[in-house]
Write an enzyme that holds these catalytic residues in place. Structure first.
Site, PDB file in Angstrom:
ATOM      1  CG  ASP A 130      10.726  -4.933  -2.957  1.00 22.52           C
ATOM      2  OD1 ASP A 130      10.095  -5.523  -3.845  1.00 22.52           O
ATOM      3  OD2 ASP A 130      10.366  -4.924  -1.757  1.00 22.52           O
ATOM      4  CD  GLN A 160      12.490   3.147  -7.786  1.00 20.91           C
ATOM      5  OE1 GLN A 160      13.526   3.526  -8.328  1.00 20.91           O
ATOM      6  NE2 GLN A 160      12.399   2.960  -6.482  1.00 20.91           N
ATOM      7  NE  ARG A 181       6.832  -5.594  -7.579  1.00 23.18           N
ATOM      8  CZ  ARG A 181       7.479  -5.842  -6.425  1.00 23.18           C
ATOM      9  NH1 ARG A 181       8.174  -4.902  -5.823  1.00 23.18           N
ATOM     10  NH2 ARG A 181       7.432  -7.048  -5.891  1.00 23.18           N
ATOM     11  CE  LYS A 184       1.253   6.527 -10.615  1.00 23.06           C
ATOM     12  NZ  LYS A 184       0.177   7.435 -10.180  1.00 23.06           N
ATOM     13  CB  THR A 227      -0.119   1.609 -10.690  1.00 25.98           C
ATOM     14  OG1 THR A 227      -0.647   2.888 -10.335  1.00 25.98           O
ATOM     15  CG2 THR A 227      -0.912   1.061 -11.873  1.00 25.98           C
TER      16      THR A 227
HETATM   17  P1  FDA Z   1      -0.585   7.118  -6.839  1.00 26.42           P
HETATM   18  O1  FDA Z   1       0.311   7.321  -5.658  1.00 26.42           O
HETATM   19  O2  FDA Z   1      -0.725   8.211  -7.808  1.00 26.42           O
HETATM   20  O3  FDA Z   1      -1.990   6.685  -6.306  1.00 26.42           O
HETATM   21  C1  FDA Z   1      -3.090   6.483  -7.167  1.00 26.42           C
HETATM   22  C2  FDA Z   1      -4.314   6.215  -6.311  1.00 26.42           C
HETATM   23  O4  FDA Z   1      -4.139   4.966  -5.638  1.00 26.42           O
HETATM   24  C3  FDA Z   1      -4.497   7.240  -5.175  1.00 26.42           C
HETATM   25  O5  FDA Z   1      -5.258   8.317  -5.591  1.00 26.42           O
HETATM   26  C4  FDA Z   1      -5.190   6.408  -4.136  1.00 26.42           C
HETATM   27  O6  FDA Z   1      -6.553   6.299  -4.424  1.00 26.42           O
HETATM   28  C5  FDA Z   1      -4.575   5.048  -4.301  1.00 26.42           C
HETATM   29  N1  FDA Z   1      -3.422   4.874  -3.397  1.00 26.42           N
HETATM   30  C6  FDA Z   1      -2.108   4.887  -3.737  1.00 26.42           C
HETATM   31  N2  FDA Z   1      -1.341   4.651  -2.669  1.00 26.42           N
HETATM   32  C7  FDA Z   1      -2.184   4.509  -1.633  1.00 26.42           C
HETATM   33  C8  FDA Z   1      -2.001   4.244  -0.254  1.00 26.42           C
HETATM   34  N3  FDA Z   1      -0.795   4.088   0.272  1.00 26.42           N
HETATM   35  N4  FDA Z   1      -3.094   4.155   0.516  1.00 26.42           N
HETATM   36  C9  FDA Z   1      -4.346   4.296  -0.004  1.00 26.42           C
HETATM   37  N5  FDA Z   1      -4.586   4.555  -1.296  1.00 26.42           N
HETATM   38  C10 FDA Z   1      -3.517   4.658  -2.097  1.00 26.42           C
HETATM   39  N6  FDA Z   1       8.064   1.467  -4.851  1.00 26.42           N
HETATM   40  C11 FDA Z   1       9.405   1.467  -4.923  1.00 26.42           C
HETATM   41  O7  FDA Z   1      10.024   2.531  -4.922  1.00 26.42           O
HETATM   42  N7  FDA Z   1      10.083   0.284  -5.020  1.00 26.42           N
HETATM   43  C12 FDA Z   1       9.441  -0.918  -5.068  1.00 26.42           C
HETATM   44  O8  FDA Z   1      10.098  -1.960  -5.163  1.00 26.42           O
HETATM   45  C13 FDA Z   1       8.026  -0.917  -4.992  1.00 26.42           C
HETATM   46  N8  FDA Z   1       7.316  -2.074  -5.039  1.00 26.42           N
HETATM   47  C14 FDA Z   1       5.945  -2.034  -5.161  1.00 26.42           C
HETATM   48  C15 FDA Z   1       5.221  -3.210  -5.347  1.00 26.42           C
HETATM   49  C16 FDA Z   1       3.860  -3.166  -5.597  1.00 26.42           C
HETATM   50  C17 FDA Z   1       3.102  -4.439  -5.832  1.00 26.42           C
HETATM   51  C18 FDA Z   1       3.193  -1.904  -5.624  1.00 26.42           C
HETATM   52  C19 FDA Z   1       1.730  -1.810  -5.926  1.00 26.42           C
HETATM   53  C20 FDA Z   1       3.890  -0.748  -5.366  1.00 26.42           C
HETATM   54  C21 FDA Z   1       5.263  -0.796  -5.113  1.00 26.42           C
HETATM   55  N9  FDA Z   1       5.987   0.357  -4.848  1.00 26.42           N
HETATM   56  C22 FDA Z   1       7.346   0.308  -4.891  1.00 26.42           C
HETATM   57  C23 FDA Z   1       5.277   1.602  -4.453  1.00 26.42           C
HETATM   58  C24 FDA Z   1       5.039   2.516  -5.632  1.00 26.42           C
HETATM   59  O9  FDA Z   1       6.243   3.035  -6.105  1.00 26.42           O
HETATM   60  C25 FDA Z   1       4.104   3.665  -5.245  1.00 26.42           C
HETATM   61  O10 FDA Z   1       4.701   4.425  -4.241  1.00 26.42           O
HETATM   62  C26 FDA Z   1       2.719   3.244  -4.789  1.00 26.42           C
HETATM   63  O11 FDA Z   1       2.264   2.144  -5.507  1.00 26.42           O
HETATM   64  C27 FDA Z   1       1.721   4.385  -4.978  1.00 26.42           C
HETATM   65  O12 FDA Z   1       1.662   4.737  -6.325  1.00 26.42           O
HETATM   66  P2  FDA Z   1       0.420   4.434  -7.297  1.00 26.42           P
HETATM   67  O13 FDA Z   1       0.980   3.875  -8.537  1.00 26.42           O
HETATM   68  O14 FDA Z   1      -0.555   3.574  -6.611  1.00 26.42           O
HETATM   69  O15 FDA Z   1      -0.137   5.851  -7.682  1.00 26.42           O
END
Ligand code: FDA
Length: 308
Positions: A130, A160, A181, A184, A227
């Site tokens: 991670d 990221q 992976r 964001k 995501t």
């Molecule tokens: P965004 O935050 O814009 O969310 C898009 C939509 O998704 C939201 O409108 C909502 O509907 C839904 N959503 C997102 N998060 C939600 C939540 N917590 N609860 C409910 N709904 C939610 N980060 C990092 O810094 N280092 C890492 O190693 C990882 N590893 C990792 C693994 C995997 C498999 C995932 C999916 C994510 C990570 N992350 C991570 C976290 C990542 O950086 C990010 O913070 C979250 O995925 C939220 O970003 P989104 O891309 O979902 O978009």
């Protein structure tokens, strides 16, 4: 502003102590965390596998402060990795270098990583390192590259899209054939290193996703498009269709408990999906990062406490 407060609280010891000693809060946290024990995680992974979803399992914990603690974290991973084939599960593992002693002594961390990768390799399991906040990026990528050079081809990394440097890191890593992976980014970062505006982070994500998929089509790495953002998922699907990237050359990834409806939809539509399954007693900072991502989660958390 709200996000910044929650991310500040994720590191505040007084708040951690307040929340984690509250049994009710612990139960509500289970929306995002599989539970506190290995058995809890195994039950969740089995259920996901039954739905056609693969997993990557993470033992919660970060920023360990001594070598013994880091060794215990590594031992817990070794035990977990052995159980994955015993339980006939389809799962990789995810690790955080600070849980394995990066802040204590990089050599301790490296030894722990070698042990984990060696054990995982015997079971054909991949290990994703991670990515933590930007102060760890160089050290994490250096360790990942070093381990790959030592022959641990089952080691993979995370980039990221909120970091400016990722525009350079992604093509370089893809060129080296590393499995990446793409997420964001979940930490509180200064504007000197990361885009402060969500729109820029999203635009960078779309660009980097395309770079990774182009590389995968040419045989360079296996990207995890991590995501829950429906617009970016749609854009990925469109791009894959237009450029005819085979669906076995990449996968979508999501977090346990986040947008389960969208997870099912992707599986129904024939895409590969992996869900990140965290478990363990150190769930507090992980939970706070999930709350920071979506203010509505804070309302869910607080209202669940009162409903109970
Ligand atoms: P965004 O935050 O814009 O969310 C898009 C939509 O998704 C939201 O409108 C909502 O509907 C839904 N959503 C997102 N998060 C939600 C939540 N917590 N609860 C409910 N709904 C939610 N980060 C990092 O810094 N280092 C890492 O190693 C990882 N590893 C990792 C693994 C995997 C498999 C995932 C999916 C994510 C990570 N992350 C991570 C976290 C990542 O950086 C990010 O913070 C979250 O995925 C939220 O970003 P989104 O891309 O979902 O978009």
């Amino acid at each position: 502003m709200f996000r910044a407060i929650l991310l500040y609280l994720s590191r505040a010891r007084w708040m951690k102590s307040l929340v984690t000693h509250w049994g009710l809060a612990r139960r509500v946290a289970r929306r995002f965390v599989a539970g506190e024990t290995e058995d809890d995680a195994i039950a969740v992974i089995r259920k996901l596998n039954g739905m056609g979803i693969t997993a990557t399992v993470d033992i919660l914990g970060e920023n360990t402060t001594n070598a013994a603690e880091a060794r215990r974290a590594a031992d817990a991973y070794l035990h977990l990795i052995d159980r994955i084939p015993q339980e006939k599960l389809d799962s990789w593992v995810s690790v955080k270098l600070t849980a394995l002693g990066l802040d204590v002594d990089p050599q301790v961390c490296l030894e722990n990583m070698r042990g984990i990768l060696d054990c995982a390799r015997q079971h054909d399991i991949r290990v994703t390192i991670d990515m933590e906040d930007h102060t760890y990026t160089d050290r994490t990528l250096d360790m990942l590259r070093g381990l790959r050079k030592e022959g641990f081809k089952n080691a993979q990394g995370v980039i990221q899209s909120y970091l400016y440097r990722s525009e350079q890191d992604i093509p370089a890593l893809a060129n080296e054939g590393l499995d990446i992976r793409l997420c964001k980014g979940a930490y509180r970062e200064p504007a000197s290193v990361a885009y402060p505006k969500k729109r820029d982070v999203d635009e960078a994500y779309a660009r980097l996703m395309k770079t990774l998929l182009d590389a995968a089509r040419g045989g360079g790495g296996y990207p995890g498009i991590a995501t829950h953002d429906p617009r970016l998922i749609e854009e990925t699907r469109d791009y894959v269709g237009e450029t005819q990237v085979d669906r076995v050359l990449f996968e979508f990834q999501m977090l346990y408990g986040v947008r389960p409806g969208l997870q099912e939809e992707l599986i129904r539509d024939g895409y590969r999906l992996r869900v990140y399954v965290p478990f363990g007693s150190q769930w507090y900072p992980y939970l706070m990062r999930r709350l920071a991502e979506r203010p509505a989660n804070v309302w869910f958390f607080v209202s669940s406490l009162f409903r109970r």
